[in-house]
Design an enzyme around this catalytic site. Sequence first.
Site, PDB file in Angstrom:
ATOM      1  N   CYS A   1       0.812  -1.228   0.000  1.00 49.90           N
ATOM      2  CA  CYS A   1       0.000   0.000   0.000  1.00 49.90           C
ATOM      3  C   CYS A   1       0.843   1.274   0.000  1.00 49.90           C
ATOM      4  O   CYS A   1       0.355   2.331  -0.399  1.00 49.90           O
ATOM      5  CB  CYS A   1      -0.929   0.006   1.201  1.00 49.90           C
TER       6      CYS A   1
ATOM      7  N   HIS B   1      -3.823   7.288   1.361  1.00 50.60           N
ATOM      8  CA  HIS B   1      -4.031   5.937   0.842  1.00 50.60           C
ATOM      9  C   HIS B   1      -5.454   5.500   1.201  1.00 50.60           C
ATOM     10  O   HIS B   1      -5.919   5.723   2.321  1.00 50.60           O
ATOM     11  CB  HIS B   1      -3.003   4.982   1.450  1.00 50.60           C
TER      12      HIS B   1
ATOM     13  N   ASN C   1     -10.096  -0.830  -1.755  1.00 57.90           N
ATOM     14  CA  ASN C   1      -8.658  -0.612  -1.575  1.00 57.90           C
ATOM     15  C   ASN C   1      -7.922  -1.197  -2.781  1.00 57.90           C
ATOM     16  O   ASN C   1      -7.918  -2.409  -2.981  1.00 57.90           O
ATOM     17  CB  ASN C   1      -8.215  -1.295  -0.278  1.00 57.90           C
TER      18      ASN C   1
HETATM   19  N1  ACO Z   1     -19.232  -9.040   6.491  1.00 60.07           N
HETATM   20  C1  ACO Z   1     -19.820  -9.459   7.617  1.00 60.07           C
HETATM   21  N2  ACO Z   1     -19.138  -9.852   8.697  1.00 60.07           N
HETATM   22  C2  ACO Z   1     -17.799  -9.811   8.641  1.00 60.07           C
HETATM   23  C3  ACO Z   1     -17.117  -9.382   7.496  1.00 60.07           C
HETATM   24  C4  ACO Z   1     -17.891  -8.974   6.384  1.00 60.07           C
HETATM   25  N3  ACO Z   1     -17.333  -8.550   5.230  1.00 60.07           N
HETATM   26  N4  ACO Z   1     -15.789  -9.438   7.737  1.00 60.07           N
HETATM   27  C5  ACO Z   1     -15.652  -9.912   8.982  1.00 60.07           C
HETATM   28  N5  ACO Z   1     -16.850 -10.131   9.534  1.00 60.07           N
HETATM   29  C6  ACO Z   1     -17.159 -10.668  10.858  1.00 60.07           C
HETATM   30  C7  ACO Z   1     -16.015 -11.506  11.392  1.00 60.07           C
HETATM   31  O1  ACO Z   1     -16.050 -12.814  10.848  1.00 60.07           O
HETATM   32  C8  ACO Z   1     -16.322 -11.470  12.866  1.00 60.07           C
HETATM   33  O2  ACO Z   1     -17.337 -12.410  13.117  1.00 60.07           O
HETATM   34  P1  ACO Z   1     -17.310 -13.290  14.475  1.00 60.07           P
HETATM   35  O3  ACO Z   1     -17.395 -12.281  15.581  1.00 60.07           O
HETATM   36  O4  ACO Z   1     -18.511 -14.148  14.322  1.00 60.07           O
HETATM   37  O5  ACO Z   1     -16.014 -14.013  14.447  1.00 60.07           O
HETATM   38  C9  ACO Z   1     -16.890 -10.095  13.073  1.00 60.07           C
HETATM   39  O6  ACO Z   1     -17.302  -9.610  11.782  1.00 60.07           O
HETATM   40  C10 ACO Z   1     -15.897  -9.127  13.655  1.00 60.07           C
HETATM   41  O7  ACO Z   1     -14.672  -9.295  12.960  1.00 60.07           O
HETATM   42  P2  ACO Z   1     -13.453  -8.375  13.222  1.00 60.07           P
HETATM   43  O8  ACO Z   1     -12.333  -8.804  12.319  1.00 60.07           O
HETATM   44  O9  ACO Z   1     -13.174  -8.313  14.707  1.00 60.07           O
HETATM   45  O10 ACO Z   1     -14.060  -6.991  12.736  1.00 60.07           O
HETATM   46  P3  ACO Z   1     -13.498  -5.553  12.896  1.00 60.07           P
HETATM   47  O11 ACO Z   1     -14.485  -4.748  13.620  1.00 60.07           O
HETATM   48  O12 ACO Z   1     -12.073  -5.533  13.350  1.00 60.07           O
HETATM   49  O13 ACO Z   1     -13.507  -5.063  11.383  1.00 60.07           O
HETATM   50  C11 ACO Z   1     -12.006  -4.687   9.561  1.00 60.07           C
HETATM   51  C12 ACO Z   1     -12.704  -5.734  10.406  1.00 60.07           C
HETATM   52  C13 ACO Z   1     -13.049  -3.873   8.812  1.00 60.07           C
HETATM   53  C14 ACO Z   1     -11.128  -5.402   8.547  1.00 60.07           C
HETATM   54  C15 ACO Z   1     -11.189  -3.766  10.480  1.00 60.07           C
HETATM   55  O14 ACO Z   1     -10.409  -4.510  11.373  1.00 60.07           O
HETATM   56  C16 ACO Z   1     -10.331  -2.843   9.711  1.00 60.07           C
HETATM   57  O15 ACO Z   1     -10.817  -2.000   9.008  1.00 60.07           O
HETATM   58  N6  ACO Z   1      -8.995  -2.976   9.824  1.00 60.07           N
HETATM   59  C17 ACO Z   1      -8.094  -2.261   8.990  1.00 60.07           C
HETATM   60  C18 ACO Z   1      -7.717  -3.195   7.919  1.00 60.07           C
HETATM   61  C19 ACO Z   1      -7.441  -2.537   6.616  1.00 60.07           C
HETATM   62  O16 ACO Z   1      -7.839  -1.436   6.340  1.00 60.07           O
HETATM   63  N7  ACO Z   1      -6.746  -3.269   5.788  1.00 60.07           N
HETATM   64  C20 ACO Z   1      -6.497  -2.800   4.484  1.00 60.07           C
HETATM   65  C21 ACO Z   1      -5.239  -3.362   3.993  1.00 60.07           C
HETATM   66  S1  ACO Z   1      -3.880  -2.646   4.792  1.00 60.07           S
HETATM   67  C22 ACO Z   1      -3.788  -1.170   4.199  1.00 60.07           C
HETATM   68  O17 ACO Z   1      -4.062  -0.934   3.063  1.00 60.07           O
HETATM   69  C23 ACO Z   1      -3.415  -0.158   5.160  1.00 60.07           C
END
Ligand code: ACO
Length: 342
Positions: free
Chosen positions: A119, A269, A299
């Site tokens: 990224c 980004h 992304n």
């Molecule tokens: N739809 C529905 N439910 C989902 C999805 C989805 N697309 N994705 C995950 N879940 C569920 C999980 O399975 C989990 O279920 P469970 O509790 O039954 O196990 C629940 O939602 C919570 O999951 P978490 O991973 O704890 O969710 P969180 O609130 O952390 O959100 C997310 C996940 C959106 C990825 C968040 O952590 C985030 O935005 N992190 C930053 C990651 C990022 O931006 N990465 C991009 C690449 S790196 C970069 O470019 C910088």
Amino acid sequence: MPNAYISGTGGYVPPRIVTNDDLRTQYGMDTTHEWIVQRTGIEQRHFAEEGICSADMGVHAAEKAIANAGLEKTDIDMIIFATLSPRHAFPGDGVYLQEKLGLCAAGRFIPALDIRNQCSGFVYGLATASSMVQSGQVKHVLLVGGETHSAALDLSTRGRTVSSLFGDGAGAVVVSPTEEDRGIRGWYLGADGRYADVLAQRVWNMSKRPYVPTREEDGVGEVAPEMLWANMDGKLVFKNAVERMIQCYMQACFDQKIDQSDIDLFLFHQANLRINQMVAQMLNIPEEKTIHNIQRYGNTTAATIPLLMAEAVETGRLKPGMKVACVAFGSGFTWGSAIIDW
Ligand code: ACO
């Protein structure tokens, strides 16, 4: 020493739009539009058709950037290609782009460099391109960020945390010399390898024999899902992204002896709208100084900033005389910022 400035921009996304609802109805992913929008801001993304790879999309973006710079393809002296989704393990996509642009046929056997900084690949590329131009060794550097994520996403419910975030596309800029008092003023790059495995796609492991372990004893057969698909600790990525983006932006301002209020436009980004909103909130950046397109593209990793830049130029949001900050964070962890007098 000349200044290095961005003389042309261009962007391209493949035509097929995949909405959040399509992830559910077409791919069977257990998700909802509301879940994805609430946590990431993403409403849709574009997926390339089979047969199209990052260099193909990069060609479209590059042709626009070169034309917007008022140049011919043969004027380009160097290619830098930033991607985490090259067509093959090796060679990188830079040489494919060179061939697809018709430069080999034209006898332009210019250097082609690939950047593997995910990224933050575009900002790392911008630092490299501007340094090359300022050195006087090359004049016009074509810098492309392009990704074909859709080929390597686990679009089942198992992969939803990662795969609902990403889309395909490419963005390109031409970095050129100028004697005018403008251009890429400075950049600040960083990395923290302690987090190398937090966001990674470990399709192979060259320290192992065989280097792609399979479930079959004879070494051929199914690759285990944890190796085939990217792994991510989303919460840890979120926390580090906010901290590092703030830190590397402030460092760039400090190096340039400028104040935050001097910046006219922030090109963050596009990993997650919530990350960028938190960064903007913590830095007291007014909303009108930020632009986002993650809602439409998801992304696109190395392509996000050049795509955003190309759109900002096209819509007249980014004009000569403006002071711009680019800030990125990604897998590695790696990060970077750049200050540009447009
Ligand atoms: N739809 C529905 N439910 C989902 C999805 C989805 N697309 N994705 C995950 N879940 C569920 C999980 O399975 C989990 O279920 P469970 O509790 O039954 O196990 C629940 O939602 C919570 O999951 P978490 O991973 O704890 O969710 P969180 O609130 O952390 O959100 C997310 C996940 C959106 C990825 C968040 O952590 C985030 O935005 N992190 C930053 C990651 C990022 O931006 N990465 C991009 C690449 S790196 C970069 O470019 C910088």
